[in-house]
Design an enzyme around this catalytic site. Structure first.
Site, PDB file in Angstrom:
ATOM      1  N   ARG A  26       0.835  -1.213   0.000  1.00 19.59           N
ATOM      2  CA  ARG A  26       0.000   0.000   0.000  1.00 19.59           C
ATOM      3  C   ARG A  26       0.868   1.262   0.000  1.00 19.59           C
ATOM      4  O   ARG A  26       0.557   2.238  -0.673  1.00 19.59           O
ATOM      5  CB  ARG A  26      -0.934  -0.008   1.193  1.00 19.59           C
ATOM      6  CG  ARG A  26      -2.041  -1.027   1.059  1.00 19.59           C
ATOM      7  CD  ARG A  26      -2.934  -1.088   2.276  1.00 19.59           C
ATOM      8  NE  ARG A  26      -3.966  -2.091   2.075  1.00 19.59           N
ATOM      9  CZ  ARG A  26      -4.365  -2.935   3.002  1.00 19.59           C
ATOM     10  NH1 ARG A  26      -3.837  -2.895   4.219  1.00 19.59           N
ATOM     11  NH2 ARG A  26      -5.298  -3.822   2.743  1.00 19.59           N
ATOM     12  N   GLU A  27       1.938   1.221   0.759  1.00 23.40           N
ATOM     13  CA  GLU A  27       2.849   2.363   0.807  1.00 23.40           C
ATOM     14  C   GLU A  27       3.539   2.569  -0.540  1.00 23.40           C
ATOM     15  O   GLU A  27       3.702   3.698  -0.999  1.00 23.40           O
ATOM     16  CB  GLU A  27       3.887   2.151   1.906  1.00 23.40           C
ATOM     17  CG  GLU A  27       4.737   3.365   2.150  1.00 23.40           C
ATOM     18  CD  GLU A  27       5.628   3.201   3.368  1.00 23.40           C
ATOM     19  OE1 GLU A  27       6.715   3.792   3.347  1.00 23.40           O
ATOM     20  OE2 GLU A  27       5.239   2.516   4.327  1.00 23.40           O
ATOM     21  N   LEU A  28       3.917   1.487  -1.196  1.00 21.08           N
ATOM     22  CA  LEU A  28       4.534   1.587  -2.521  1.00 21.08           C
ATOM     23  C   LEU A  28       3.574   2.235  -3.512  1.00 21.08           C
ATOM     24  O   LEU A  28       3.987   3.081  -4.312  1.00 21.08           O
ATOM     25  CB  LEU A  28       4.976   0.214  -3.022  1.00 21.08           C
ATOM     26  CG  LEU A  28       5.617   0.211  -4.408  1.00 21.08           C
ATOM     27  CD1 LEU A  28       6.915   1.027  -4.412  1.00 21.08           C
ATOM     28  CD2 LEU A  28       5.872  -1.212  -4.879  1.00 21.08           C
ATOM     29  N   ILE A  81       3.707   5.903  -2.846  1.00 19.47           N
ATOM     30  CA  ILE A  81       4.981   6.472  -3.307  1.00 19.47           C
ATOM     31  C   ILE A  81       4.954   6.682  -4.816  1.00 19.47           C
ATOM     32  O   ILE A  81       5.336   7.747  -5.309  1.00 19.47           O
ATOM     33  CB  ILE A  81       6.155   5.555  -2.901  1.00 19.47           C
ATOM     34  CG1 ILE A  81       6.361   5.611  -1.385  1.00 19.47           C
ATOM     35  CG2 ILE A  81       7.432   5.927  -3.646  1.00 19.47           C
ATOM     36  CD1 ILE A  81       7.300   4.538  -0.849  1.00 19.47           C
TER      37      ILE A  81
END
Length: 92
Positions: A16-18, A21
């Site tokens: 999810r963070e990727l 980003i």
């Protein structure tokens, strides 16, 4: 700096963070510089989603199916960013 490992895909928070980003990078291209580091995995494994990535995404398909396409797309975009495959570098 994003560090992709053989177990990266098993972490839904990391995936999810990727996605976030990559979204920020696409919106504000000049503001963010992202480099990818491959640790105990190869770029080909990430793009083709083989080995651990294949098995992990098989599990994700059952649990969080609607997010999987975004995660796969983000991984492919990440591989196209500048980076280092630690196994291919001297003293890796």
């Amino acid at each position: 700096m994003v560090i992709l490992t053989e177990g990266f895909a098993s972490s839904t928070p990391c995936l999810r963070e990727l996605v976030k980003i990559i979204e920020y990078k696409e919106k504000l291209q000049d503001k963010y510089k992202i480099n990818i580091v491959y640790h105990n995995c190869k770029p080909e494994m990430v793009v083709k989603q083989t080995e651990n990535y294949e098995a992990t995404f098989g599990k994700h398909e059952k649990l969080v199916k609607r997010e999987v396409p975004k995660w796969k797309e983000a991984l492919i975009k990440a591989v196209n960013l500048p980076g280092w495959d630690l196994e291919r570098l001297a003293n890796g």
